[in-house]
Design a protein around this motif. Structure first.
Motif, PDB file in Angstrom:
ATOM      1  N   GLN A  39       0.825  -1.287   0.006  1.00 30.71           N
ATOM      2  CA  GLN A  39       0.047  -0.143  -0.063  1.00 30.71           C
ATOM      3  C   GLN A  39       0.925   1.236  -0.220  1.00 30.71           C
ATOM      4  O   GLN A  39       1.920   1.356   0.629  1.00 30.71           O
ATOM      5  N   CYS A  40       0.685   2.197  -0.844  1.00 31.97           N
ATOM      6  CA  CYS A  40       1.277   3.336  -0.749  1.00 31.97           C
ATOM      7  C   CYS A  40       1.273   4.254   0.364  1.00 31.97           C
ATOM      8  O   CYS A  40       0.404   4.275   0.849  1.00 31.97           O
ATOM      9  N   PRO A  41       2.521   4.460   0.861  1.00 31.34           N
ATOM     10  CA  PRO A  41       2.480   5.267   1.837  1.00 31.34           C
ATOM     11  C   PRO A  41       2.182   6.919   1.966  1.00 31.34           C
ATOM     12  O   PRO A  41       2.098   7.599   2.794  1.00 31.34           O
ATOM     13  N   PHE A  42       2.115   7.352   0.743  1.00 31.74           N
ATOM     14  CA  PHE A  42       2.062   8.630   0.273  1.00 31.74           C
ATOM     15  C   PHE A  42       0.740   8.951  -0.155  1.00 31.74           C
ATOM     16  O   PHE A  42       0.259  10.381  -0.585  1.00 31.74           O
ATOM     17  N   HIS A  43      -0.279   8.093  -0.105  1.00 29.62           N
ATOM     18  CA  HIS A  43      -1.546   8.593  -0.476  1.00 29.62           C
ATOM     19  C   HIS A  43      -2.429   7.415   0.482  1.00 29.62           C
ATOM     20  O   HIS A  43      -2.334   6.629   1.041  1.00 29.62           O
ATOM     21  N   ALA A  44      -4.000   7.840   0.300  1.00 29.88           N
ATOM     22  CA  ALA A  44      -4.825   6.952   0.892  1.00 29.88           C
ATOM     23  C   ALA A  44      -4.988   5.775  -0.095  1.00 29.88           C
ATOM     24  O   ALA A  44      -5.918   5.710  -0.871  1.00 29.88           O
ATOM     25  N   HIS A  63       7.506   2.704  -7.424  1.00 33.74           N
ATOM     26  CA  HIS A  63       6.735   3.679  -8.308  1.00 33.74           C
ATOM     27  C   HIS A  63       5.226   3.553  -7.582  1.00 33.74           C
ATOM     28  O   HIS A  63       4.569   2.516  -7.103  1.00 33.74           O
ATOM     29  N   CYS A  64       4.506   4.466  -7.694  1.00 31.00           N
ATOM     30  CA  CYS A  64       3.240   4.613  -7.244  1.00 31.00           C
ATOM     31  C   CYS A  64       1.968   4.725  -8.262  1.00 31.00           C
ATOM     32  O   CYS A  64       2.152   5.743  -9.206  1.00 31.00           O
ATOM     33  N   PHE A  65       1.283   3.558  -8.493  1.00 28.94           N
ATOM     34  CA  PHE A  65       0.521   3.615  -9.724  1.00 28.94           C
ATOM     35  C   PHE A  65      -0.791   4.166  -9.555  1.00 28.94           C
ATOM     36  O   PHE A  65      -1.749   4.219 -10.219  1.00 28.94           O
ATOM     37  N   ALA A  67      -2.893   7.574  -6.676  1.00 23.61           N
ATOM     38  CA  ALA A  67      -2.906   8.974  -6.789  1.00 23.61           C
ATOM     39  C   ALA A  67      -1.531   9.496  -7.026  1.00 23.61           C
ATOM     40  O   ALA A  67      -1.526  10.789  -7.736  1.00 23.61           O
ATOM     41  N   CYS A  68      -0.389   9.119  -6.406  1.00 18.70           N
ATOM     42  CA  CYS A  68       0.811  10.201  -6.566  1.00 18.70           C
ATOM     43  C   CYS A  68       1.430   9.971  -7.863  1.00 18.70           C
ATOM     44  O   CYS A  68       2.240  11.012  -8.199  1.00 18.70           O
ATOM     45  N   LYS A  69       1.467   8.797  -8.239  1.00 16.19           N
ATOM     46  CA  LYS A  69       1.925   8.434  -9.873  1.00 16.19           C
ATOM     47  C   LYS A  69       3.458   8.861  -9.757  1.00 16.19           C
ATOM     48  O   LYS A  69       4.217   9.171 -10.970  1.00 16.19           O
TER      49      LYS A  69
HETATM   50 ZN   LIG Z   1       0.662   6.748  -3.785  1.00 22.09          ZN
END
Ligand SMILES: [Zn+2]
Length: 459
Positions: A39-44, A63-65, A67-69
């Motif tokens: 789970q991405c630590p930089f968005h919900a 890489h975040c696929f 919200a952060c992209k």
């Molecule tokens: Zn993210």
């Protein structure tokens, strides 16, 4: 001697994964060789959008696929987490690996700006306008407006500087309550850290993710790790890893640090919010922006819900530019019981705003600001459509009171009514504007007139 490029190859992937897990509080799952996700630590994140892969240069990357992209290496992540410079991130990683003979790479290209490079962007006015204005988003906007109003009203001492600023611009307690004006505490606010609204929603976020989308869809929250926005380097430093919940950690109030003015349609439905920095640059900045690109199609009319009834009754609208001009004039016209007054929040009348104004069947357009060509064309087009008249008063100069500016029309306004509206024409000297196409057009040009008070104060 090794450089920073040498110590993050696929061979170190286990060390990198473990370090990232501990640093960011995530748990990676191995998908296949050199592929992990979490789970991405930089968005919900509700999916496993945060991926680890090895690129063609044998580098381990993240890489975040969702919200952060974004795309990062281990140094970028250290910079994000520790809010440090690229050099420091290299040192941290080398020390973690126990390397003494490590050589800095001063030319390393980082996807995170150095911490001291990006100040908070200077944007005097922002508009919160949801992509889709449905009932859910309108309710969120309305709730946010009332929330910020509640903060301002119940913390008079804490936000004394805002009360004083508003008072100095003609906005007193009555107006604050009548117009539901509020304040969103800034990033520097020790209690809220720019998250007053986001945090107020936390108990509901925890129960139901849909509630969270209600806030993000309405445009009320800002994702901090979004490198597509101006000022990314500033916003990504506001990520707060001391906060347990991903919402509170990674999102701030989009209006943090601003006085909040709800924008309503003629039925009092909240359709947007204008957030203004306490300062004097608002309208000038909007003018600059509208010269480059039309800002939006959405209706930006402040005070419409209070004025609609009078505008229809008197078939007259007084247009002012900024929200504080609005209050200067409102205080005067309200006393006369005729606040047929709207602020266009800038000199550019958006297409949706023009459509609304035109639909009100107005005969007299009184313009009390220094219009530029774009603004002038917009107003003349509206008047032409309604076969109406334009009276140009110009904007108030620094020492001029709204009363002085409105003086030429005040008596006429006293006579406003369907039958007596031509009093206004008689009151004011008029100059014809050439709107025809050189006399070859058989269609009679609309009766557009300009009345000059002789005062053309400069902006
Ligand atoms: Zn993210």
């Amino acid at each position: 001697m090794k450089t920073c490029q040498d110590i993050k190859p696929a061979a170190s992937i286990d060390a990198i994964i473990h370090y990232a897990e501990a640093m960011l509080g995530v748990r990676f799952t191995k998908v296949r060789k050199n592929r992990y996700n979490a789970q991405c630590p930089f968005h919900a994140d509700t999916e496993n959008s945060f991926r680890v892969y090895v690129n063609k240069d044998d580098e381990v990357r993240f890489h975040c696929f969702g919200a952060c992209k974004g795309d990062w290496d281990i140094y970028d992540l250290i910079m994000l987490r520790r809010k440090c410079r690229s050099g420091k991130a290299q040192q941290v990683w080398a020390e973690h690996l126990g390397m003494a003979d490590f050589k800095f790479d001063a030319g390393r290209v980082s996807s995170i700006p150095e911490p001291d490079e990006t100040p908070e962007p200077d944007v005097p006015v922002v508009f919160i306008e949801p992509l889709k204005l449905d009932q859910k988003n309108a309710a969120s906007l309305d709730e946010a407006a009332s929330f910020y109003n509640g903060l301002l009203v119940s913390h008079k001492n804490r936000f004394k500087h805002i009360w004083e600023y508003l008072a100095s611009r003609g906005v007193g307690q009555d107006a604050i309550s009548k117009f539901n004006i509020g304040y969103a505490p800034p990033y520097s606010d020790e209690q809220h850290r720019g998250r007053a609204l986001v945090d107020s929603f936390l108990p509901r976020f925890e129960k139901k993710n849909e509630t969270f989308s209600a806030v993000t869809d309405a445009g009320l929250a800002r994702l901090l790790n979004d490198n597509s926005v101006k000022g990314y380097g500033y916003y990504c430093r506001q990520i707060d890893f001391s906060r347990k919940y991903p919402f509170s950690r990674n999102y701030c109030d989009a209006l943090a640090g601003r006085i909040v003015f709800p924008i309503c349609d003629s039925t009092s439905l909240t359709t947007g919010l204008a957030g203004r920095n306490p300062g004097d640059r608002g309208v000038r900045w909007l003018k600059q922006q509208s010269r480059e690109v039309p800002l939006s199609d959405r209706a930006r009319l402040f005070g419409l819900e209070k004025a609609a009834q009078y505008i229809r009754q008197y078939r007259t609208i007084i247009l002012v530019e900024g929200v504080f001009d609005y209050f200067a004039f409102y205080n005067l016209l309200q006393d006369m019981g005729k606040p047929a007054l709207v602020s266009t929040l800038g000199s550019y009348v958006t297409p949706e705003a023009a459509a609304i104004i035109t639909s009100l069947d107005i005969e007299h357009f009184i313009v009390a600001y220094n219009w530029d060509e774009l603004g002038r064309n917009g107003i003349e087009r509206m008047a032409a459509k309604s076969n109406g008249w334009v009276y140009y008063l110009g904007g108030p100069s620094k020492d001029q009171s709204p009363y002085d500016l409105l003086k030429p029309v005040l008596d006429a306004i006293n006579g406003f009514s369907r039958g007596a509206s031509h009093d206004l024409c008689a009151m004011l000297p008029k100059t014809k504007i050439k709107t025809g196409t050189g006399g070859h057009n058989k269609v009679q040009p609309p009766s557009v007139a300009v009345a000059c008070s002789g005062k053309t104060a400069s902006d």
